[in-house]
Write a protein that holds these residues in place. Structure first.
Motif, mmCIF file in Angstrom:
data_model
loop_
_atom_site.group_PDB
_atom_site.id
_atom_site.type_symbol
_atom_site.label_atom_id
_atom_site.label_comp_id
_atom_site.label_asym_id
_atom_site.label_seq_id
_atom_site.Cartn_x
_atom_site.Cartn_y
_atom_site.Cartn_z
ATOM 1 N N ALA B 76 -36.416 18.476 -8.512
ATOM 2 C CA ALA B 76 -36.709 19.815 -9.027
ATOM 3 C C ALA B 76 -38.180 20.181 -8.837
ATOM 4 N N LEU B 77 -38.886 19.436 -7.986
ATOM 5 C CA LEU B 77 -40.330 19.654 -7.856
ATOM 6 C C LEU B 77 -40.664 21.047 -7.330
ATOM 7 N N ALA B 78 -39.727 21.632 -6.561
ATOM 8 C CA ALA B 78 -40.008 22.947 -5.986
ATOM 9 C C ALA B 78 -39.592 24.087 -6.921
ATOM 10 N N GLU B 79 -39.022 23.745 -8.071
ATOM 11 C CA GLU B 79 -38.605 24.768 -9.047
ATOM 12 C C GLU B 79 -39.769 25.067 -9.984
ATOM 13 N N ARG B 107 -49.155 14.941 -9.615
ATOM 14 C CA ARG B 107 -49.633 15.074 -8.238
ATOM 15 C C ARG B 107 -51.140 15.153 -8.305
ATOM 16 N N PHE B 108 -51.792 14.602 -7.288
ATOM 17 C CA PHE B 108 -53.253 14.552 -7.222
ATOM 18 C C PHE B 108 -53.797 15.970 -7.364
ATOM 19 N N SER B 109 -54.759 16.148 -8.261
ATOM 20 C CA SER B 109 -55.191 17.502 -8.603
ATOM 21 C C SER B 109 -55.779 18.238 -7.404
ATOM 22 N N ARG B 110 -56.286 17.505 -6.416
ATOM 23 C CA ARG B 110 -56.895 18.179 -5.280
ATOM 24 C C ARG B 110 -56.057 18.042 -4.010
ATOM 25 N N ALA B 111 -54.775 17.737 -4.190
ATOM 26 C CA ALA B 111 -53.900 17.620 -3.023
ATOM 27 C C ALA B 111 -53.747 18.992 -2.369
ATOM 28 N N PRO B 112 -53.693 19.023 -1.019
ATOM 29 C CA PRO B 112 -53.551 20.320 -0.348
ATOM 30 C C PRO B 112 -52.151 20.895 -0.556
ATOM 31 N N ALA B 120 -41.264 21.974 0.848
ATOM 32 C CA ALA B 120 -41.371 22.962 -0.230
ATOM 33 C C ALA B 120 -42.621 22.692 -1.034
ATOM 34 N N PRO B 121 -43.289 23.724 -1.497
ATOM 35 C CA PRO B 121 -44.467 23.491 -2.331
ATOM 36 C C PRO B 121 -44.064 22.916 -3.678
ATOM 37 N N MET B 122 -44.951 22.115 -4.237
ATOM 38 C CA MET B 122 -44.705 21.578 -5.571
ATOM 39 C C MET B 122 -45.064 22.668 -6.581
ATOM 40 N N ARG B 123 -44.088 23.130 -7.323
ATOM 41 C CA ARG B 123 -44.343 24.216 -8.258
ATOM 42 C C ARG B 123 -44.079 23.818 -9.692
#
Lengths: 510, 471
Positions: B76-79, B107-112, B120-123
């Motif tokens: 569900a990371l992209a939700e 997730r690493f706070s400065r990950a691109p 999918a973006p991590m949302r």
């Protein structure tokens, strides 16, 4: 092996004398000698800063007032802390110091403290015997004066008769240890699988039943994994099954024959890896140090030595020993990395590294052992992985087990004999690393946890039987002398397993 | 950390997940879902909402709940948000679902931001745990959440590259912990020289980045000697003159994972206002090569006067720890001292990536540490610390040498035997966490990369064993 006799204590007229000295009983231990030498022995000990501490020893040459060539004092530590293995080590240290005397005596009274009692004399004699092992059959030019001379050792104790009665059993164990050391020391051009099988057959004289299986028989049994390893060598493989039926119930019979016999108990099973020489096969090993691979049969050597010990001392137990004997060579007919073989169990193995061959041999032999004998437990010994040396070094063998009680008895027996084992983990997370793309499993799981994945591999062939695996790659051979083990082949496991049988699987002595 | 809330009803929007055991599993009748541990299935329901089933196995345990929730979260990371239905579980277990979700969603706070279409973006920013008893589950979570925060803080630090997280910038990050009530003291090169940290300074002398020892203190609520954590913090390890091969050297930015885990544990104690007085001593240095670098065969003097022959400059972690352990034992006289270090390749060969090596001088402490590790999915395995290993670290010209020069050695055991000299008579345990500080692949309790291994373990060890003043 020096001839051991037992006698009541006295100061001998000639020869050498060793005395086992407790740290807190030095005056009493040296009283007789001091009386004969006007205190010269105690003065000598003091001059050498000898305090009787464990591991300490000193030599006093030709003390005046006696005809003795030398007096050797060996420390036992505090009387309350003396262990049987500590006594063995003291006996071994004494033997090393006495090696240049043809006849010597060993005063073992200091070791006969409660709760050890008369055993102290026997343990000291055993330690001295174990230390005097030598493999010199290929030294053809050695001068007599360079050879150790100790031929007769009189061990002195107050109850010499009891020690004498107990000695044959201990000597049988020493014989088993010597046999295992001989096998491990033999060069690989002499000790081929067939030759090793012949040496097992010779043990029939001790009352062992011995069966030898050649390639044809093993093919019939479906030993695809073992035969795959053997494919590259001109020396045919063998499997040897040794049975000792010393229990009262005839449990050594096969599972099938036991059926219906109400009193029959399951036998104990010991399985050894016997790769008489391991080049690595097509996944060939580097040249440096490859000569050590003659002892890649040490697991089998130990099992054979153990069976000889059990038979030699007429152990009241049913035990079976199985050894898988192969040579792992590269050649035009050798197994390739990538080959898939079918084991006796029907499970298929993708051989990704031909140098992970020991587990392939054990897979078939252990499966066969379980199906035929349905033993009470299976303990296998193998010089299996370099990873266990990187994990534990030469201090402990790696112990893997699916049965906590069995693991505990192995740890306890290890401590009692100085052949110590250290438990290592098993688990699903490791087992998963054996997943193959095209077969039921692959034969390597990668460098991380390399000994564990090897053990997981073997576990897939024990079919639910209580089982322990001893990875003895770091303990089968020693680069330095130890008190009861001269440098070289150690026979690690013979004493450990003999003790395990004696203390946990034989009726207690009257 | 993502936002976690407990509520009684399933929300109308967002992805939803059900944690189901083996009994309930087949009842869903969906695509062969069996409810086995490690099993997860994701699809879209009739309304277009993402629906996830995650298996709990035969019986729900803290571990299986964490893992099932973590797996569900991974789908569900992209939700925008996810609701996990844990109503079938008792409150204490339902709270563990929050642990799994928070650990996995990190997730690493400065990950691109991912760019291509295929990723999918991590949302995911919010997870609701739907429970029968909101208050009770929330109370359990209040005790678990600090450990998770500590682990995620450790992951952030471990992930930072060596040029960003130099010893002094590491120290600056630790200074920020003052906001949570920790006392922070930083000893720079001069202070270390004055205190006699010769072993650690030898490691640091090849680098342009000066070393630091950071002391974090948590006062606790009762008067007693503190529990001490000691962490190896090599911000980058080239190996020094005994340089490492190029392949894989990039992983050496994580050679400060022990220090990061200790810092994470201190953060956890502060966040949950632990009554136990605690201190962490973190040895931060870079092991670089340069004209001033230490040489193999150099002899250095540790803070307690012990002289050490440096056989291999890549066995540097134990040199840093030698000073930190001896100094901590003397200055704080702790009730117990536990050090964490990515110390040896040998332990990876021994135990792989699933367990850390545990060496201890105190059987009770060892048993408690192992129990804490099992409880939080950071398992340990006891390794030997007996006299037989001492011989290998005897030196011809100094009191000790830092490793054996021979090949195929049980270096993890030798390193532990070496450290034992500096722990004195304090009850001491050493955790060799090389091999478990990072994951090679996404797993139920975290994405690929830093694990934060040790932070939750130490937090749990304190709560299990050290929160009453009596010994």
């Amino acid at each position: 092996m020096p001839e051991i006799t037992f006698a009541k204590p006295s100061v001998p007229k000639a020869g050498a004398l060793a005395v086992l000295v407790p740290e807190d009983g030095m005056d009493a231990a040296l009283a007789g000698l001091d009386a004969a030498t006007e205190g010269a022995v105690s003065r000598g000990a003091a001059a050498a800063s000898f305090k009787g501490r464990k591991g300490q020893s000193c030599v006093i040459l030709a003390p005046a007032g006696t005809g003795l060539s030398r007096v050797v004092l060996v420390g036992l530590g505090k009387a309350a802390d003396v262990t049987r293995h500590g006594v063995e080590e003291a006996g071994g240290t004494a033997a090393a110091a006495l090696a240049n005397d043809a006849a010597a005596a060993l005063d073992a009274r200091g070791a006969c403290v409660p709760p050890i009692g008369t055993h102290g004399a026997v343990d000291a004699a055993l330690g001295a015997t174990l230390r005097s092992y030598r493999f010199d059959k290929y030294r053809t030019k050695e001068k007599a004066e360079d050879k150790p001379k100790l031929a007769k050792l009189v061990v002195m104790t107050d109850d010499a008769a009891a020690a004498k009665a107990a000695w044959p059993a201990a000597k049988a164990v020493a014989d088993g240890v010597f046999l295992a050391r001989d096998l491990v020391s033999e060069p690989p051009n002499v000790l081929t699988p067939a030759e090793m099988a012949d040496r097992c057959v010779a043990l029939k004289s001790l009352g062992l039943q011995v069966e030898v299986f050649g390639p044809k028989e093993m093919k019939k049994l479906g030993f695809g994994a073992l035969l795959g390893v053997a494919m590259g060598s001109a020396n045919e493989p063998r499997m040897v099954v040794m049975q000792w039926n010393g229990g009262s119930s005839g449990g050594g019979r096969t599972a099938k024959a036991r059926k219906g016999a109400k009193t029959a108990t399951k036998p104990l099973a010991f399985i050894g890896k016997g790769v008489t020489f391991d080049t690595g096969g097509i996944s060939i090993k580097p040249a440096g140090g490859m000569e050590d691979m003659k002892w890649d049969m040490a697991g089998a050597g130990t099992v054979i030595g153990l069976m000889a010990a059990l038979a030699g001392r007429k152990a009241k137990v049913d035990a079976i020993g199985l050894v898988g004997l192969v040579e792992n060579m590269p050649s035009g007919t050798a197994q390739r990395p990538g080959d898939v073989v079918t084991t006796a169990s029907g499970q298929t193995v993708e051989v990704l590294n031909t140098d992970a061959e020991g587990r392939l041999v054990l897979a078939d032999v252990m499966w066969y052992c379980k199906q035929r004998f349905d033993p009470a437990f299976m303990i296998d010994l193998a010089t299996l992985t370099g990873a266990i040396i990187v994990a534990l070094g030469h201090e402990h063998a790696g112990l893997f087990a699916n049965d906590d009680a069995l693991a505990q008895t192995l740890i306890a027996s290890g401590k009692a004999t100085g052949e110590t084992v250290w438990r290592m983990p098993l688990g699903d997370a490791y087992d998963k690393l054996l997943k193959s793309d095209i077969a039921d499993m692959k034969n390597i799981g990668g460098r991380p946890g390399g000994s564990i994945t090897a053990a997981q591999f073997i576990q897939r062939f024990v079919d639910g039987c209580p089982w322990a695996h001893l990875d003895i790659a770091g303990t089968a051979w020693h680069g330095k002398d130890k008190p009861t083990i001269p440098k070289g082949a150690t026979a690690f496991g013979v004493r450990l397993l003999d003790t395990l049988v004696a203390e946990h699987h034989e009726p207690a002595k009257g | 950390m993502i936002t976690v809330r407990f509520r009684r009803r399933m929300p109308e929007k967002g992805a939803r997940a059900v944690l189901a055991g083996a009994e309930a599993g087949p009842g869903f009748g969906i695509a062969g879902f069996m409810g086995k541990a490690g099993e997860a299935l994701a699809q879209h329901d009739g309304a277009g909402r993402r629906f996830i089933l995650a298996g709990l196995g035969d019986t729900a345990t803290a571990r299986s709940v964490r893992e099932a929730a973590g797996l569900a979260t991974s789908h569900a990371l992209a939700e925008d948000r996810l609701a996990i239905d844990a109503r079938a579980l008792p409150a204490a277990l339902a709270a563990e679902a929050a642990v799994g979700a928070a650990l996995r969603a990190w997730r690493f706070s400065r990950a691109p931001e991912p760019k291509g279409d295929d990723e999918a973006p991590m949302r995911l920013a919010r997870v609701d745990i739907v429970v029968a008893d909101k208050r009770q589950a929330g109370a359990v979570w209040d005790m678990l959440r600090p450990g998770v925060e500590g682990a995620l803080f450790a992951r952030e630090l471990v992930t930072e590259p060596g040029n960003v997280l130099t010893p002094h910038r590491f120290a600056a990050r630790l200074r920020e912990l003052e906001a949570h009530g920790l006392a922070v003291e930083v000893m720079g090169r001069r202070a270390l020289r004055e205190a006699g940290f010769g072993a650690m300074l030898g490691v640091a002398q090849g680098s342009a980045e000066p070393p630091a020892v950071v002391v974090l203190r948590w006062k606790g609520k009762f008067e007693a000697p503190p529990v001490a954590f000691v962490g190896k913090g090599i911000t980058f390890d080239t190996g020094g003159i005994s340089i490492k091969p190029a392949a894989g050297m990039w992983d050496m930015r994580a050679d400060m994972a022990g220090a990061a885990a200790c810092a994470g544990a201190m953060l956890a104690l502060a966040l949950r206002r632990s009554p136990c007085p605690a201190v962490a001593v973190l040895g931060l240095a870079e092991n670089a090569i340069g004209a001033e670098a230490q040489r193999p065969s150099d002899v250095v003097r540790a803070v307690d006067g012990t002289t050490i022959e440096v056989i291999d400059t890549d066995a540097e972690g134990r040199l840093v720890l030698a000073d930190c352990l001896a100094w901590t034992a003397k200055r704080f006289k702790p009730r117990a001292m536990i050090d964490l270090a990515t110390l040896t390749g040998s332990i990876v060969t021994a135990l792989g990536h699933h367990r850390a090596g545990l060496f201890a001088t105190d059987a009770a402490l060892a048993a408690q540490a192992a129990a804490a590790g099992e409880a939080v999915d950071e398992p340990l395995w006891p390794m030997p610390l007996d006299e037989g290993y001492e011989e290998a670290i005897r030196s011809d010209i100094a009191d000790l040498r830092n490793c054996s020069p021979e090949r195929m050695q049980p270096d993890a055991c030798h390193a532990a035997a070496f450290l034992k000299h500096f722990a004195g008579d304090v009850k001491w345990a050493h955790l060799d966490i090389a091999g478990v500080e990072a994951r090679e692949e996404d797993e139920a309790l975290g994405p690929r990369g830093a694990t934060g291994f040790g932070a939750r373990l130490l937090d749990r060890l304190v709560s299990l064993r050290f929160e009453t003043p009596d010994d």
